[in-house]
Design a protein around this motif. Structure first.
Motif, PDB file in Angstrom:
ATOM      1  N   CYS A 156      12.568  10.514   1.579  1.00 23.27           N
ATOM      2  CA  CYS A 156      12.336  10.823   2.989  1.00 23.27           C
ATOM      3  C   CYS A 156      13.590  11.281   3.715  1.00 23.27           C
ATOM      4  CB  CYS A 156      11.742   9.609   3.694  1.00 23.27           C
ATOM      5  SG  CYS A 156      10.169   9.062   3.007  1.00 23.27           S
TER       6      CYS A 156
ATOM      7  N   ASP B  69       2.192   9.079  -4.523  1.00 22.13           N
ATOM      8  CA  ASP B  69       3.385   9.581  -5.215  1.00 22.13           C
ATOM      9  C   ASP B  69       3.878   8.605  -6.276  1.00 22.13           C
ATOM     10  OD1 ASP B  69       4.169  12.138  -3.679  1.00 22.13           O
ATOM     11  OD2 ASP B  69       3.759  10.687  -2.090  1.00 22.13           O
TER      12      ASP B  69
ATOM     13  N   ASP C 281       3.437  16.274   3.795  1.00 18.57           N
ATOM     14  CA  ASP C 281       4.721  15.807   3.265  1.00 18.57           C
ATOM     15  C   ASP C 281       4.841  14.284   3.229  1.00 18.57           C
ATOM     16  OD1 ASP C 281       5.620  18.432   2.926  1.00 18.57           O
ATOM     17  OD2 ASP C 281       6.281  18.541   5.020  1.00 18.57           O
TER      18      ASP C 281
ATOM     19  N   PHE D 262       5.081  10.675   2.164  1.00 15.76           N
ATOM     20  CA  PHE D 262       5.406  10.034   0.887  1.00 15.76           C
ATOM     21  C   PHE D 262       4.603   8.730   0.808  1.00 15.76           C
ATOM     22  CE2 PHE D 262       8.238   7.494  -1.921  1.00 15.76           C
ATOM     23  CZ  PHE D 262       8.269   8.351  -3.013  1.00 15.76           C
TER      24      PHE D 262
ATOM     25  N   ASN E 282      -0.757  15.248   7.225  1.00 13.84           N
ATOM     26  CA  ASN E 282       0.683  15.227   6.969  1.00 13.84           C
ATOM     27  C   ASN E 282       0.934  15.458   5.477  1.00 13.84           C
ATOM     28  OD1 ASN E 282       3.411  14.720   6.737  1.00 13.84           O
ATOM     29  ND2 ASN E 282       3.380  12.796   7.888  1.00 13.84           N
TER      30      ASN E 282
ATOM     31  N   LYS F 148      -3.340  13.233   3.867  1.00 14.16           N
ATOM     32  CA  LYS F 148      -2.553  14.339   3.328  1.00 14.16           C
ATOM     33  C   LYS F 148      -2.840  15.655   4.053  1.00 14.16           C
ATOM     34  CE  LYS F 148      -0.027  12.666  -0.093  1.00 14.16           C
ATOM     35  NZ  LYS F 148       1.430  12.896  -0.220  1.00 14.16           N
TER      36      LYS F 148
ATOM     37  N   ASN G 210       7.103   9.274   7.971  1.00 14.93           N
ATOM     38  CA  ASN G 210       7.664   9.804   6.727  1.00 14.93           C
ATOM     39  C   ASN G 210       7.028   9.221   5.479  1.00 14.93           C
ATOM     40  OD1 ASN G 210      10.135   9.329   8.843  1.00 14.93           O
ATOM     41  ND2 ASN G 210      10.221  11.347   7.877  1.00 14.93           N
TER      42      ASN G 210
END
Length: 373
Positions: free
Chosen positions: A372, A144, A104, A106, A102, A99, A77
């Motif tokens: 997450c 992020d 998503d 974070f 995955n 990225k 996650n």
């Protein structure tokens, strides 16, 4: 929930040469896991020998970090990355591949020191600085948040999660004071650079004795660093050899007897040389507090801004020689109010209520948990 923490030194096994930052990383991972974030350590070694380090700074050369296979990021996650020595094409490419695997994921990158340009704008690492400057603005969409100690709202155009340095206090034993004599012993533990400002202390002692100072002051310097040669030269120049001891790098167990004989410690006295508005969050100040030893410092310290105390001495953040009388007066004030063991208890109790790693990382943990969930 599951995530990885990337660091560049191997902290998986207990090692006698573990640095302060290594201990911090172990403590952060423990705090993440205690909070239910299921964090796993990823060791990504970087070059530590001179020639590979120099080569990694050269244009067109790899940064030398053994970045992990992005495929392992498919099912996690979050990714928490401690900033590498410098941002590089390899780092950017690694994050791009992650990225892709995955989208998503974070990603939080911790910057231990910011701003850090003045630290890097030195001849020995200028090429690394130029690489960093080129790639730091290519991180949008890849990172992020920056986890930040400087209270900046944004860094390189990206939002931050403010936090402060904490430590695993239980892993640090309090000092055991020896019987005091007429000497005021000061301890400084660091990898000494110009921002530690020990030259100010040397010049302060010179002025103190030139003006008929009578108190015997002895400074114990533990650690190496780029400024050590200059410090030794100044000590000899002012004929202060009897007032300084240089130990070089020591294991923690070897430092304990020096802690025992010292009444006060010395934190950085030259952070203003990096940034006149800096608010410091050094790990060494945390260690001093956990050991139960009051210390002198200049420039603001984040934890003291939030939780003031009256046992440490803030000195002017200038390049002027340190006023030795102010240190003596502070020591005399503390000694008149508390026994040596009471001083230790006072400082240690302050540390336990303010700099625990669980408290320090609370905001970072909550942002990761929220992103997450």
């Amino acid at each position: 929930m599951k995530g990885y923490y990337i660091h560049y030194r191997d902290i998986r096994n207990p090692v006698s040469n573990m640095t302060g930052s290594d201990k911090k990383v172990k403590g952060q991972i423990a705090a993440f896991n205690k909070a239910g974030l299921n964090c796993e350590f990823l060791f990504c070694p970087h070059p530590e020998e001179l020639l590979p380090m120099v080569k990694s700074c050269l244009p067109g050369c790899s940064d030398g970090v053994k970045w992990p296979n992005p495929e392992i990021m498919k099912e996690v996650n979050y990714l928490y990355i401690r900033k590498p020595r410098f941002f590089s094409k390899d780092f950017v490419d690694f994050l791009k591949r992650v990225k892709q695997v995955n989208p998503d994921l974070f990603v939080v990158c911790e910057i231990p020191t910011y701003p850090y340009d003045k630290e890097m704008m030195r001849p020995k690492i200028l090429l690394a600085y130029l690489k960093d400057k080129k790639y730091r603005f290519q991180l949008n969409g890849l990172i992020d948040y920056f986890a930040d100690l400087s209270n900046s709202n944004t860094i390189f155009g990206l939002p931050t999660i403010p936090f402060y340095n904490g430590i695993d206090i239980k892993s640090i034993s309090v000092r055991e004071p020896t019987s005091p004599d007429d000497t005021l012993n000061l301890l400084a533990v660091a990898y000494f650079e110009f921002w530690h400002g020990i030259d100010r202390l040397v010049k302060g002692l010179k002025h103190y004795y030139e003006n008929d100072g009578t108190k015997n002051i002895h400074v114990h310097l533990v650690g190496d660093g780029g400024a050590i040669s200059e410090i030794k030269n100044e000590v000899e120049k002012y004929h202060l050899q009897a007032n300084f001891s240089f130990y070089g790098s020591l294991m923690p167990s070897e430092i304990d007897p020096i802690y025992a004989k010292c009444q006060m410690a010395v934190s950085s006295l030259g952070m203003h040389r990096l940034d006149p508005n800096i608010i410091a969050s050094s790990l060494k100040s945390r260690e001093y507090l956990a050991k139960g030893i009051p210390f002198i410092f200049s420039s603001k310290i984040d934890i003291f801004e939030k939780y003031p105390n009256d046992f440490c001495l803030e000195l002017p953040a200038t390049d002027d020689p340190i006023d030795i009388n102010s240190i003596i007066n502070k020591y005399d004030e503390l000694s008149s109010m508390y026994s040596p063991n009471d001083i230790i208890s006072l400082v240690r109790e302050y540390a336990e209520g303010t700099i625990s790693i669980d408290i320090a990382m609370r905001d970072v943990i909550e942002v990761i948990r929220g992103a997450c969930s």
